[in-house]
Design a protein around this motif. Structure first.
Motif, PDB file in Angstrom:
ATOM      1  N   UNK A 121      -2.983 -72.490  34.706  1.00 19.88           N
ATOM      2  CA  UNK A 121      -4.155 -73.309  34.999  1.00 19.88           C
ATOM      3  C   UNK A 121      -4.307 -73.457  36.499  1.00 19.88           C
ATOM      4  N   UNK A 122      -5.534 -73.329  37.045  1.00 21.26           N
ATOM      5  CA  UNK A 122      -5.753 -73.387  38.476  1.00 21.26           C
ATOM      6  C   UNK A 122      -5.558 -74.775  39.037  1.00 21.26           C
ATOM      7  N   UNK A 123      -5.234 -74.844  40.355  1.00 22.18           N
ATOM      8  CA  UNK A 123      -5.011 -76.140  40.988  1.00 22.18           C
ATOM      9  C   UNK A 123      -6.265 -76.997  40.956  1.00 22.18           C
ATOM     10  N   UNK A 124      -7.432 -76.362  41.165  1.00 20.66           N
ATOM     11  CA  UNK A 124      -8.679 -77.126  41.155  1.00 20.66           C
ATOM     12  C   UNK A 124      -8.898 -77.796  39.807  1.00 20.66           C
ATOM     13  N   UNK A 125      -8.635 -77.041  38.749  1.00 19.56           N
ATOM     14  CA  UNK A 125      -8.808 -77.618  37.409  1.00 19.56           C
ATOM     15  C   UNK A 125      -7.816 -78.753  37.174  1.00 19.56           C
ATOM     16  N   UNK A 126      -6.574 -78.578  37.669  1.00 20.19           N
ATOM     17  CA  UNK A 126      -5.570 -79.626  37.509  1.00 20.19           C
ATOM     18  C   UNK A 126      -5.992 -80.897  38.231  1.00 20.19           C
ATOM     19  N   UNK A 127      -6.535 -80.740  39.439  1.00 24.85           N
ATOM     20  CA  UNK A 127      -6.995 -81.902  40.190  1.00 24.85           C
ATOM     21  C   UNK A 127      -8.166 -82.571  39.499  1.00 24.85           C
ATOM     22  N   UNK A 182       2.457 -70.374  21.333  1.00 26.21           N
ATOM     23  CA  UNK A 182       2.790 -69.798  22.635  1.00 26.21           C
ATOM     24  C   UNK A 182       2.829 -68.272  22.580  1.00 26.21           C
ATOM     25  N   UNK A 183       2.363 -67.647  23.639  1.00 25.90           N
ATOM     26  CA  UNK A 183       2.636 -66.229  23.822  1.00 25.90           C
ATOM     27  C   UNK A 183       4.151 -66.054  23.904  1.00 25.90           C
ATOM     28  N   UNK A 184       4.649 -65.018  23.272  1.00 24.32           N
ATOM     29  CA  UNK A 184       6.094 -64.817  23.148  1.00 24.32           C
ATOM     30  C   UNK A 184       6.777 -64.906  24.508  1.00 24.32           C
ATOM     31  N   UNK A 185       7.838 -65.739  24.563  1.00 21.30           N
ATOM     32  CA  UNK A 185       8.631 -65.854  25.783  1.00 21.30           C
ATOM     33  C   UNK A 185       8.031 -66.718  26.866  1.00 21.30           C
ATOM     34  N   UNK A 186       6.928 -67.412  26.560  1.00 21.16           N
ATOM     35  CA  UNK A 186       6.260 -68.252  27.557  1.00 21.16           C
ATOM     36  C   UNK A 186       5.960 -69.616  26.957  1.00 21.16           C
ATOM     37  N   UNK A 187       5.387 -70.487  27.774  1.00 16.03           N
ATOM     38  CA  UNK A 187       4.812 -71.737  27.294  1.00 16.03           C
ATOM     39  C   UNK A 187       3.319 -71.748  27.583  1.00 16.03           C
ATOM     40  N   UNK A 188       2.723 -70.573  27.491  1.00 13.86           N
ATOM     41  CA  UNK A 188       1.281 -70.412  27.678  1.00 13.86           C
ATOM     42  C   UNK A 188       0.628 -70.234  26.307  1.00 13.86           C
ATOM     43  N   UNK A 225       0.869 -83.169  18.516  1.00 15.67           N
ATOM     44  CA  UNK A 225      -0.551 -82.893  18.736  1.00 15.67           C
ATOM     45  C   UNK A 225      -0.950 -83.198  20.163  1.00 15.67           C
ATOM     46  N   UNK A 226      -1.843 -82.391  20.712  1.00 16.01           N
ATOM     47  CA  UNK A 226      -2.312 -82.597  22.080  1.00 16.01           C
ATOM     48  C   UNK A 226      -3.286 -83.772  22.125  1.00 16.01           C
ATOM     49  N   UNK A 227      -3.175 -84.571  23.165  1.00 13.13           N
ATOM     50  CA  UNK A 227      -4.074 -85.703  23.357  1.00 13.13           C
ATOM     51  C   UNK A 227      -4.891 -85.499  24.619  1.00 13.13           C
ATOM     52  N   UNK A 228      -6.202 -85.543  24.457  1.00 12.54           N
ATOM     53  CA  UNK A 228      -7.121 -85.254  25.546  1.00 12.54           C
ATOM     54  C   UNK A 228      -7.718 -86.528  26.132  1.00 12.54           C
ATOM     55  N   UNK A 275     -12.020 -71.361  27.827  1.00  9.96           N
ATOM     56  CA  UNK A 275     -12.140 -72.697  28.413  1.00  9.96           C
ATOM     57  C   UNK A 275     -11.340 -73.711  27.599  1.00  9.96           C
ATOM     58  N   UNK A 276     -11.400 -73.568  26.266  1.00 12.53           N
ATOM     59  CA  UNK A 276     -10.589 -74.434  25.409  1.00 12.53           C
ATOM     60  C   UNK A 276      -9.107 -74.251  25.696  1.00 12.53           C
ATOM     61  N   UNK A 277      -8.658 -73.005  25.839  1.00 14.67           N
ATOM     62  CA  UNK A 277      -7.252 -72.743  26.107  1.00 14.67           C
ATOM     63  C   UNK A 277      -6.831 -73.368  27.432  1.00 14.67           C
ATOM     64  N   UNK A 278      -7.716 -73.337  28.414  1.00 10.12           N
ATOM     65  CA  UNK A 278      -7.404 -73.925  29.713  1.00 10.12           C
ATOM     66  C   UNK A 278      -7.252 -75.446  29.606  1.00 10.12           C
ATOM     67  N   UNK A 279      -8.149 -76.082  28.862  1.00 10.92           N
ATOM     68  CA  UNK A 279      -8.064 -77.535  28.675  1.00 10.92           C
ATOM     69  C   UNK A 279      -6.796 -77.895  27.901  1.00 10.92           C
ATOM     70  N   UNK A 280      -6.510 -77.132  26.838  1.00  9.79           N
ATOM     71  CA  UNK A 280      -5.318 -77.389  26.032  1.00  9.79           C
ATOM     72  C   UNK A 280      -4.051 -77.209  26.861  1.00  9.79           C
ATOM     73  N   UNK A 281      -4.030 -76.176  27.704  1.00  9.72           N
ATOM     74  CA  UNK A 281      -2.861 -75.943  28.550  1.00  9.72           C
ATOM     75  C   UNK A 281      -2.660 -77.108  29.509  1.00  9.72           C
ATOM     76  N   UNK A 282      -3.773 -77.628  30.050  1.00 17.80           N
ATOM     77  CA  UNK A 282      -3.662 -78.773  30.946  1.00 17.80           C
ATOM     78  C   UNK A 282      -3.118 -79.996  30.231  1.00 17.80           C
ATOM     79  N   UNK A 283      -3.563 -80.223  28.986  1.00 14.98           N
ATOM     80  CA  UNK A 283      -3.073 -81.366  28.212  1.00 14.98           C
ATOM     81  C   UNK A 283      -1.587 -81.210  27.907  1.00 14.98           C
ATOM     82  N   UNK A 284      -1.161 -79.991  27.606  1.00 17.46           N
ATOM     83  CA  UNK A 284       0.263 -79.742  27.339  1.00 17.46           C
ATOM     84  C   UNK A 284       1.100 -79.948  28.598  1.00 17.46           C
ATOM     85  N   UNK A 285       0.643 -79.409  29.711  1.00 18.18           N
ATOM     86  CA  UNK A 285       1.388 -79.564  30.965  1.00 18.18           C
ATOM     87  C   UNK A 285       1.487 -81.040  31.348  1.00 18.18           C
TER      88      UNK A 285
END
Length: 531
Positions: free
Chosen positions: A1-7, A252-258, A463-466, A516-526
Motif C-alpha cells: 500500500x502506498x504511503x499517500x494512501x496510508x496517510x 494471502x498470496x503464498x508466502x506473503x501477507x498480501x 474480520x477486517x474492521x473499516x 481498490x478494494x484490495x488496497x483498502x483491505x490491506x490497509x485495514x489489515x496493516x
C-alpha cells in the motif's frame, strides 16, 4: 500500500474523532453499582430495552428468564420487541427518529452501524466499562486475542457485545458433510481420501443401486442452503482461505501477507471446474440454487441421498447410519479444512446508547451471560423447571421440553421460558450448556475427524474492521462485485457460462474496481497488526 494512501487512512481515522474517542465517563449512578456478586444494584432500577425475538407469542416482559434475572439483579428491563423478520426496519427507524432505547439486545447491528453510530456518539464506547465491569467478557478477550481484534473497530473502540461460539466447541467450527456408511459397504468402497475418490464414490451412489431396490433413484450429494455449503467443504482441498473464513473473499498470496481476491484465483477456478463436473453429471442436487431448506429437508428425509450437507441426519431427519466425511486431498496435494472462523459471530448483539442512565450496571448485566452460570441459565433455564443435572454433572432438558405433552417441538417448548431459539443473542455458546445437534455424540465424532486437518487457530484472521469512510468505499465497490461473483459462480457450475470465458470474468471484476478494494483491505489489515 502506498504511503499517500496510508496517510489518507490515518487522516480519515483522526478526522472522525468524536466524543466516542474519549475515555468513558462514569455516570452519576456508577457508585450505586456493586463491583461483584448479586444484586448488581441494591436499589431497583428500570431500563428500557429493544430486542428481536423469534416467536411472536412471546411477551418478554412476562418471560421467566427475564423475571428471574430481574430478581437476581434488581434491574427491570422494559422490553419493546419485534420479530426477527422486521428487525432491520424497526431497529433503524428507532435510530433515525431519535426515539431509541437505553440498550439494544439481540439486535444484530452490522460493523458499519457500530462504527457509524459509535462515532456519532449514539453507541457508547465500551472499552473502559469492560475493563472495570465485565470480568467474564474481558477474560475471553484476553484468552482469544483474535476475538479482541475482531470486536475492536478501526478507531480502537469496542461498541458492541457479540455472539461468541466457544473456540473449544469443535462441532460448531468445522463439521464435514455426512456419508451413508451402509451404502459405502454395499458398494465395497472405503471412505474417499481425495477429491477424485469422492467423484468416483458419488458416481457409484448414483449409478450402482446401493439401496438395492433395482431402481436408479439414489441421489449422490445434496444440500439445502445453496452452493456455498459445497464450496465451503472443498476450499481447503483446493488451497483456498488458509487464513480462515472471517474474510471469505480474501486470503494471502503464498508466502506473503498480501491479500488476493479469492474468486479470481486459479485455485477457485479449479474448484468451480470440479463442481461443474459433479453438477453436469447429476452428482449434486439440480435444484441446489433454488431449493429452500424446508423443501430440501422434506426431500432428503426420504433417505435417498448418499452424502448430505447437514447437521447430523439422525438428529435433523431421523435417519441413522450417516458418518462424517473425511477431509479430502485435492488435485495439488492440499488437504486442509479452511472454512473456519475464530468463533466470533455478530458483533452488534448488545449495545448501550447515550441515553443509558446506568451504563455500568448494564455492562455488568450483560457480562453475566459470558460466564458459566449466566450461560447455563440462558441456554438451559431453571433446574426442575426446564432441565435436570445427572450424577455426572451433565445437564439435560426435562421430558416436558424434549417430548412436550402438548405436541410442541423443543424450540417451541423451551421458548415458553427462554429466548435463544432462532439464534439471535449475545453471549457465548458452550458445548456443556448447548443442547442442539452439534453437542451430540455423532457431531462430536465428525468434528474430531476434521480436527487434525483444520487450520490452526493462530492462522485464522479476524474480520477486517473499516473506518466509516472505508466502509462507504467498500460498499460502493463490493456490492456489485459480490453479486457478479455469485451469479458467475452459479453460471460456471451449471454450465450456463462456459469455463473458457474465465479470463473475461476476471477482467470484468478488475474493471469493477477490485484492486481498490484490495488496497483498502490491506490497509485495514496493516492497521490491525499495528494496533
Amino acid at each position: 500500500m502506498g504511503m499517500a494512501a496510508s496517510l489518507l487512512l490515518a487522516a480519515n481515522i483522526l478526522g472522525a474523532c468524536t466524543k466516542s474517542d474519549e475515555a468513558a465517563e462514569r455516570s452519576e449512578n456508577a457508585n450505586k453499582v456493586n463491583a461483584e456478586g448479586m444484586p448488581i444494584v441494591d436499589d431497583k432500577i428500570q431500563v428500557d430495552g429493544f430486542a428481536a425475538k423469534f416467536f411472536a407469542s412471546q411477551d418478554w416482559n412476562d418471560l421467566m428468564l427475564w423475571k428471574e434475572y430481574e430478581k437476581m439483579t434488581n434491574i427491570e428491563v422494559d422490553w419493546s420487541t419485534v420479530q426477527t423478520e422486521a428487525l432491520a426496519e424497526k431497529r433503524n427507524l428507532t435510530l433515525t427518529s431519535g426515539d431509541y432505547p437505553e440498550v439494544y439486545f439481540a439486535s444484530a447491528f452490522s460493523k458499519t452501524d457500530l462504527i457509524k453510530y459509535g462515532q456519532q456518539g449514539i453507541f457508547l464506547p465500551l472499552n473502559d466499562y469492560i475493563d472495570e465491569y465485565a470480568p467474564n467478557f474481558k477474560k475471553l478477550l484476553d484468552e482469544y486475542p483474535s476475538v479482541k481484534q475482531g470486536v475492536t473497530m478501526a478507531d480502537g473502540n469496542i461498541y458492541g457485545f457479540p455472539t461468541i461460539y466457544d473456540p473449544k466447541f469443535e462441532a460448531l467450527r468445522a463439521e464435514a458433510p455426512w456419508v451413508k456408511q451402509e451404502w459405502l459397504d454395499k458398494l465395497g468402497m472405503k471412505e474417499p481420501e481425495t477429491t477424485e475418490d469422492f467423484y468416483e464414490l458419488l458416481k457409484a451412489i448414483k449409478n450402482d443401486d446401493p439401496n438395492g431396490n433395482g431402481q436408479q433413484d439414489e441421489m449422490a450429494w445434496g444440500g439445502g442452503y445453496g452452493i456455498d455449503e459445497f464450496i465451503a467443504y472443498l476450499r481447503g482441498s483446493f488451497g483456498l482461505n488458509k487464513q480462515g473464513s472471517m474474510n471469505i473473499t480474501l486470503d494471502f498470496k503464498e508466502g506473503t501477507e498480501d491479500f488476493r481476491f479469492v474468486p479470481t484465483t486459479d485455485e477457485y477456478k479449479e474448484l468451480v471446474t470440479y463442481l461443474n463436473k459433479l453438477y453436469s453429471e447429476g452428482l449434486i442436487n439440480k435444484d441446489v440454487f433454488t431449493v429452500t431448506p424446508q423443501e430440501f429437508t422434506a426431500d432428503s428425509s426420504k433417505g435417498n441421498y448418499g452424502v448430505l450437507n447437514s447437521i447430523d441426519p439422525a438428529e435433523l431427519l431421523k435417519l441413522d447410519g450417516y458418518v462424517g466425511m473425511p477431509v479430502l486431498e485435492g488435485p495439488s496435494g492440499e488437504r486442509s479444512y479452511n472454512t473456519v472462523s475464530n468463533g466470533l459471530g455478530n458483533l452488534g448483539m448488545f449495545v448501550i446508547t447515550d441515553k443509558a442512565e446506568n451504563p455500568e450496571a448494564m455492562v455488568r448485566w450483560m457480562d453475566y451471560f459470558y460466564g458459566d452460570e449466566g450461560t447455563k441459565m440462558f441456554f438451559m433455564g431453571f433446574e426442575g423447571t426446564t432441565y435436570e443435572e445427572d450424577a455426572d454433572g451433565k445437564f439435560k432438558y426435562l421430558d416436558t421440553i424434549t417430548d412436550n405433552p402438548d405436541g410442541l417441538n423443543m424450540d417451541q417448548a423451551i421458548s415458553q421460558y427462554l429466548t435463544w431459539p432462532g439464534g439471535y443473542y449475545p453471549g457465548i455458546v458452550k458445548q456443556k450448556f448447548f443442547q442442539g445437534a452439534e453437542s451430540k455424540e455423532n457431531s462430536r465424532a465428525n468434528a474430531e475427524k476434521v480436527k487434525p486437518f483444520r487450520i490452526k487457530d493462530d492462522d485464522i484472521l479476524p474480520g477486517l474492521n473499516f473506518t466509516v469512510e472505508e466502509n462507504d468505499q467498500v460498499s460502493a465497490i463490493m456490492t456489485d462485485i459480490n453479486t457478479y461473483v455469485e451469479e458467475s459462480t452459479a453460471a460456471f457450475i451449471t454450465g450456463k457460462q462456459d469455463l473458457s470465458k474465465w479470463d473475461d470474468y476476471v477482467k470484468t471484476i478488475e474493471k469493477m474496481g477490485v484492486d481498490q478494494y484490495l488496497e483498502i483491505a490491506q490497509g485495514a489489515y496493516d492497521r490491525m497488526k499495528e494496533n
